[in-house]
Design an enzyme around this catalytic site. Sequence first.
Site, mmCIF file in Angstrom:
data_model
loop_
_atom_site.group_PDB
_atom_site.id
_atom_site.type_symbol
_atom_site.label_atom_id
_atom_site.label_comp_id
_atom_site.label_asym_id
_atom_site.label_seq_id
_atom_site.Cartn_x
_atom_site.Cartn_y
_atom_site.Cartn_z
ATOM 1 N N ASN A 225 0.839 -1.203 0.000
ATOM 2 C CA ASN A 225 0.000 0.000 0.000
ATOM 3 C C ASN A 225 0.872 1.251 0.000
ATOM 4 O OD1 ASN A 225 0.557 0.826 2.826
ATOM 5 N ND2 ASN A 225 -0.394 -1.159 3.264
ATOM 6 N N ASP A 294 -4.426 -6.427 5.402
ATOM 7 C CA ASP A 294 -5.394 -7.284 6.092
ATOM 8 C C ASP A 294 -5.324 -8.718 5.596
ATOM 9 O OD1 ASP A 294 -6.403 -5.282 7.713
ATOM 10 O OD2 ASP A 294 -7.746 -4.540 6.125
ATOM 11 N N ASP A 323 -4.234 -9.758 13.233
ATOM 12 C CA ASP A 323 -4.366 -8.338 13.575
ATOM 13 C C ASP A 323 -3.346 -8.056 14.676
ATOM 14 O OD1 ASP A 323 -5.185 -5.842 14.758
ATOM 15 O OD2 ASP A 323 -7.010 -6.030 13.557
ATOM 16 N N VAL A 325 -2.224 -5.199 16.281
ATOM 17 C CA VAL A 325 -2.545 -4.360 17.443
ATOM 18 C C VAL A 325 -3.553 -5.064 18.354
ATOM 19 C CG1 VAL A 325 -4.409 -2.934 16.445
ATOM 20 C CG2 VAL A 325 -2.896 -1.958 18.147
ATOM 21 N N LYS A 355 -13.540 0.480 16.362
ATOM 22 C CA LYS A 355 -12.250 -0.236 16.407
ATOM 23 C C LYS A 355 -11.644 -0.201 17.811
ATOM 24 C CE LYS A 355 -11.247 0.282 11.605
ATOM 25 N NZ LYS A 355 -10.580 0.998 10.555
ATOM 26 N N LYS A 359 -11.041 -3.905 19.157
ATOM 27 C CA LYS A 359 -9.647 -4.337 19.316
ATOM 28 C C LYS A 359 -9.160 -4.165 20.752
ATOM 29 C CE LYS A 359 -8.556 -3.236 14.476
ATOM 30 N NZ LYS A 359 -7.487 -3.387 13.504
HETATM 31 O O1 C5P Z 1 -8.848 -2.496 11.116
HETATM 32 P P1 C5P Z 1 -7.952 -1.446 10.583
HETATM 33 O O2 C5P Z 1 -6.912 -1.967 9.633
HETATM 34 O O3 C5P Z 1 -8.605 -0.224 10.061
HETATM 35 O O4 C5P Z 1 -7.211 -0.949 11.910
HETATM 36 C C1 C5P Z 1 -6.161 -0.072 11.868
HETATM 37 C C2 C5P Z 1 -5.280 -0.275 13.082
HETATM 38 O O5 C5P Z 1 -5.007 -1.647 13.256
HETATM 39 C C3 C5P Z 1 -3.925 0.369 12.909
HETATM 40 O O6 C5P Z 1 -3.459 0.743 14.184
HETATM 41 C C4 C5P Z 1 -3.081 -0.755 12.328
HETATM 42 O O7 C5P Z 1 -1.715 -0.548 12.602
HETATM 43 C C5 C5P Z 1 -3.648 -1.954 13.040
HETATM 44 N N1 C5P Z 1 -3.622 -3.221 12.299
HETATM 45 C C6 C5P Z 1 -2.795 -4.244 12.744
HETATM 46 N N2 C5P Z 1 -2.784 -5.449 12.118
HETATM 47 C C7 C5P Z 1 -3.579 -5.678 11.046
HETATM 48 C C8 C5P Z 1 -4.425 -4.651 10.576
HETATM 49 C C9 C5P Z 1 -4.411 -3.440 11.225
HETATM 50 O O8 C5P Z 1 -2.063 -4.030 13.714
HETATM 51 N N3 C5P Z 1 -3.542 -6.858 10.458
#
Ligand code: C5P
Length: 416
Positions: A225, A294, A323, A325, A355, A359
Site C-alpha cells: 500500500n 489485512d 491483527d 494491534v 475499532k 480491538k
Molecule cells: O482495522 P484497521 O486496519 O482499520 O485498523 C487499523 C489499526 O489496526 C492500525 O493501528 C493498524 O496498525 C492496526 N492493524 C494491525 N494489524 C492488522 C491490521 C491493522 O495491527 N492486520
Amino acid sequence: MSQLNITSPTTSSAIAQTLAGKKILLGISGGIAAYKCADLTRRLIERGAQVQVVMTPAAKEFITPLTMQAVSGKPVSLSLLDPAAEASMGHIELAKWADLVLLAPATADLIARLRAGMGNDLLSTLVLASNAPIAVAPAMNQQMHANVATQDNIQALSLRGMMMWGPAAGQQACGDVGYGRMLEPMQLVALCEQFFGPKPLAGIRIAITAGPTREAIDPVRYISNHSSGKMGFAIADTAAQMGAQVTLISGPVSLATPKNVERIDVDSAQSMHQAAMQHAPTHQIFISCAAVADYRPSQVADQKIKKTDDSDQMTITMVKNPDIVASVAALTQDRPFTIGFAAETQDVERYARGKLDKKNLDMICANDVSVQGLGFNSDDNALHVYWPEGDQALAIANKQQLAQQLLGLIAEQYKH
Ligand code: C5P
C-alpha cells in the site's frame, strides 16, 4: 477621546527562568527572517539564557550587529580573521562555550555548506569545531526548500544528529506560499525549553510499528500500500527526543532511522506480528501506526508466475493476516498501553470508536484520509484521538508537530 490604557511592561523577573544559565550560541545567516533574531534573543535572555551571537557576512544585510549586540548584551562575533575578536574569545573557545548551537535562520546556502563540512566563515567553522548539540531552523523560499539538493542536505544533517526545528508552512516574504518559513521566535524558545527541560517520557519504553507491509505473491511480486512510514517515524523521533526508549518496527520504507531509536526491519504482516509480539511485552506503550495488509496470498509461488495464453484472468486467493494491534491488546501478561490508528473516509468517529472497542485498545487516532494532502504519503496530517472516556482533535500540522501533541496526550492518558 478614548482613554489610553497603559499597563506596566512585563518585567523579566515575572517570566519563569526556564533557561537559567544555559549558553546558547545563536548563528544567524543571511535570510529575511534574520530580522526576528532580535526578538528571539530577547525572549531567550528573559528566560535566563546567555546568548552569544555569531553572524555571517550576509546576515549583516538583514539585521545590524549593533542591534544584536544591544539585545544580547555581548559583542557580536563576525569574522574568523579578526585579531581583536580572537584575542578576547577566539573561535575555538566560542565553540566550546555553547550548551546549544542554534542556527536561525539557516539558509539553503548555510545548510549546504554545513553538509559539505566547509569552514569558510566564522559560523561554519564554529559548527565544525563545536561538540555541542546543534539545532537548525531552516528559512528559505519554498521552492528552494523543496529542491532535491536542499532536501538531501537536510536529511544528511539530520542523520548526523542535528535537530531540524521547522520550517513552518505559510505565506513567505517573497509572496510564495509553502514550507520554508522560519519558526516564530516563541516556537524556537519553546523548543529550547523542551531541549533543556525535563524529558516527559524519560524511563518509558515505547514500541512503534510503522510503514506498509509487503505480502509476497511470488519471488518478485508483492501486494502492498501507499504508506510512507512518515507518521510512525515522526512519532519515534519525537518520543526519543522526549526521553523515551524507542523500538521502531518498520515495514519497507525509504526513511532514515531517527536518532537514539532502535529499528527492527520487517517485511510481511506475519514478520511484523512476530516482532511486535516479541517486543511489546517489554515496552510500556505500544503504538500501532503501520498500514498492515489485512490479507495475504494464501500461497507464495516458488517460481515467478508466468503469463498464460489460455486465460485473461488470474485469481489470487487471499487469507487473513493476524491483527497485530489486537493481538498486543489481548496480551494477558505484560500488556502495554495500546494505541491504534484508523484511516477512515467517512463516519470517522463511529468507525474509530468501533475499532477502539473491538480491538480492546486504550486509544485510537483517527484520520480522515478522504481529505486531500493529508495522511498517506503527505508531510501533514490532522488527527482526532478517542479513548473510552474522552476525545481530542489535533489540528492540521506537520507530522513532527503532530507527533509531539499526540505523545503529550498519550503520556497524559497513560499516567492517568
Ligand atoms: O482495522 P484497521 O486496519 O482499520 O485498523 C487499523 C489499526 O489496526 C492500525 O493501528 C493498524 O496498525 C492496526 N492493524 C494491525 N494489524 C492488522 C491490521 C491493522 O495491527 N492486520
